[in-house]
Design an enzyme around this catalytic site. Sequence first.
Site, PDB file in Angstrom:
ATOM      1  N   SER A   1      10.863  19.304  65.763  1.00 61.97           N
ATOM      2  CA  SER A   1      11.271  18.012  65.199  1.00 61.97           C
ATOM      3  C   SER A   1      10.530  16.857  65.883  1.00 61.97           C
ATOM      4  O   SER A   1       9.307  16.860  65.891  1.00 61.97           O
ATOM      5  CB  SER A   1      12.795  17.886  65.322  1.00 61.97           C
ATOM      6  OG  SER A   1      13.264  16.806  64.559  1.00 61.97           O
TER       7      SER A   1
ATOM      8  N   ASP B   1      13.472  21.074  59.202  1.00 66.22           N
ATOM      9  CA  ASP B   1      13.514  20.882  60.658  1.00 66.22           C
ATOM     10  C   ASP B   1      13.713  22.204  61.417  1.00 66.22           C
ATOM     11  O   ASP B   1      14.622  22.969  61.115  1.00 66.22           O
ATOM     12  CB  ASP B   1      14.675  19.919  60.978  1.00 66.22           C
ATOM     13  CG  ASP B   1      14.621  19.338  62.376  1.00 66.22           C
ATOM     14  OD1 ASP B   1      14.707  18.101  62.501  1.00 66.22           O
ATOM     15  OD2 ASP B   1      14.494  20.109  63.334  1.00 66.22           O
TER      16      ASP B   1
END
Lengths: 316, 337
Positions: free
Chosen positions: A85, A204
Amino acid sequence: MKNNLVRYVILFSIAISVCSTLYPLDEESFLTNYLWDSFVNLKPPKRPKIALVLGGGGARGLAHIGVLKVLEEEKVPIDIVTGTSVGALIGALYCSGVNIEKIENMAENIGWDDLVNVSGPTLAKLLIANRLLSSERMEKYLRDNIGNLRFDELDTKFACVATDLVTGERIIFREGEVVPAARASATVPGVFEPVEYRHRYLVDGGLFDNVPCDVAELLGADFIIAVSVSGDFSKNKISNVFMVLSQAISIQGRLLDQESLKMADIAIQPYVGDISSIDLGHSRECVDAGILAARKSIVKLKHMLINKTSDQYLFE
Amino acid sequence: MTKRIITFFLCFYITFTCIVTARIYGIEDTPEELLKAELNNTKKSGKKINIYIKLADLYERSREYKKSVDSYQSALNLKPKKKEQYKIFLSLGDIYLVEQQYASAIESYKKAAELYHKKEEIRLKLAEAFEESELYEQALEQYLKILKRNKKSFQGNYRLADLYLKMGLNTQSMDYFRKALTIKPLADVYRKISNCAENKRDIDLAIAMLKQITNDEKNYEDYMNLGRLHEIKNLDKEAEESYSKAIELDPKKVEAYIFLGILYLKDKKYTPAEKLLQIASEQNKDLGLSYFFISYIYYRQNNLKMALEKIKTAKEVSKSEVLLGFYKRFESFIRSQ
C-alpha cells in the site's frame, strides 16, 4: 501543540546526537560509531543483506519518509525494500532513485486530488451509486516521478504486494513495470476500482500482507527492518462509508501485522496511532514520528548489525 | 585628680575593648535583625516596603527562598508603586525559576510584563520561563515581540536563534544567529552558526565559522570540533593540526589524544597512534577505549601477546555491557588468529 512538542523533542535529540560522542567522551557511542564506520564500508556477503519492509497504513505511511531519512543519515545500507500500500508507493519512489528530500516535499504538498478525482459528482457517485473511484491519477502521479522503470532497472531491489480480489491470493510484484504494481498495492478496496492486471483484479496488499517481511526473506534478506504504521483504530471516528472500510482494513491489518513483525529482526513503530489513514494534512507530524521512532531504534540497530558481522571483516 | 583620670581612661579602655570584642566575635545585630528592628520601628508603608524588599533580597542572596518570597509578598500587600511592584514580580519570577516552579515563574513575569510591557528584560525572562517549561511556541512569541519592537536586539536575535536550534529548525536558526552576529560578533555566535551548518550538513560553512574564532581565541573545544569537521571532509592533515592544537591548549584532557590517535591509526601510522593512546590511558586509567585501540594496534603489528594483554585491561575497566561485549569479541578474535 502536543504534535509540535513531539517534533521539537525529535529534532532536538537529533541535534544533540550529532555531537553526543564528544564531551564528555561517551565510550560506548564512540566505539559503536567506530565499528559502524567499518561496517558501512562492507558489501554483502561480508555483511548481512539488509531489507527494509514498509507497512501499509494510508496517510500514516508518510512516517516511512522519516524512517528513511534517519537510515540515510546514519548510512544504514538498504539492499532490499518491500512494501504494501503506502509502503509500496514510498518504496517505489525511493528505490527508483527519487531522493528523500524530494519525497518529503511531495508528502508535504500532496493532496487527495493528486491521487484521485475527489470532485463532488465523483464522490456522490461513490456514495450513492456505488461507483468506485479510479486510481488513474495515482498512476499518473507515480509515472511523473518514476517514469516507466521496471523492477530490474531500479537502484535498489524492490517488491510490493497486492491482493487478487477474486481468488484471495497474495500477488508479489518483482518484475515488470513498477508503477502499475505500486498502484495495485495501494488500491483500497471499496474506494478504488480494482486494477486489472494480467487478467487479475488487484487491490490493496494490506488485505493479506500488510508488512511483507516474508517477501523480504524471499528476496534474500539476512536482516529485516520492519516499519509498521498501524493506527490505533479504537480512536477512529467512523462517520462515513470510507471510514467503515478503512477501519475494517485497519483491524485486519493490525492482526496480520503482529504476525509479520515476528519475522523482523527489528521493528520500528512510529507513533502515528492518532492520525487517520485518510488524513493527508498531518504529513509533518507523520514524518517527525518516523524520525523519532527511527532515532530511538538506531543504536540498537547498529549494535545488532555489528554483532551479525563476522569479526574477520569488522576488525580488518 | 590623677585617680579620676586613671578611672576615666580605664572605663574607656574597657568599653572600647568590649565593643571591639563584640565586633570580632559577631556579638552584634545581624543585618536581618537590624532590618526587622527597623521594620518594627517604622509606621510609614513606603519605608516598610523598602525594608521588606531589602529583607527579601538578603534572604535571596543566602538562598532562603521561602523567606524571600514571604518578604516580597508582604511588600506587595502594602501596595507598592509601579516601579517597586515590577521589581518585586521580577525577583519573584527569578526565585521561582531557580526553584523550578515554572508556572509560578511565568505568572510572576507576566504580572511584571503587564506593568512594563515594553521592557525587553521582562520579555526575555518570560521567554526563558516558557522554554524551561517546554512551552516553545510561547517562548517564540516573546522573542518575536522583542524583535518587533527592536530588530537590533542582540539578546532577542540570539535567544530566538538558539530556540530554533533547539527545535531543529536550522535554517531559521542560522538566519537569526547571522543577525546577532552583525550586532555583536561574539565567538559564541560563530560556534552556534557552525553548529547549525553542521546540522544542515554544510561542513564547509561549519569549518569556516570555527576558523573565524580560532584565529583570535584559543579554545580546546573549538579545535576539537574543527578536527572532527575536518575528518568528516577527509582533510586528515588539517584534522591532525586541530587535534594537536587542542592537546597544546589542554594536555590534561584525554579526548584529543584519542581522536588524534585514531586518526593516525586510520592512516596506519601505528607508532604515533600508540604513543598518543598510551598518553590517554595514563591520563585516564579507566578509559577502556584507549586500551582497546592500543590492543588493536598491537594486533595489526602481529604482537598478539601484547594485544591480548591490553584488551584484558580494557575488559577490566569496562563500564558497560555493550563495551564489554565488543572487547570480548575482539579478544576471541585475537585468540583465533
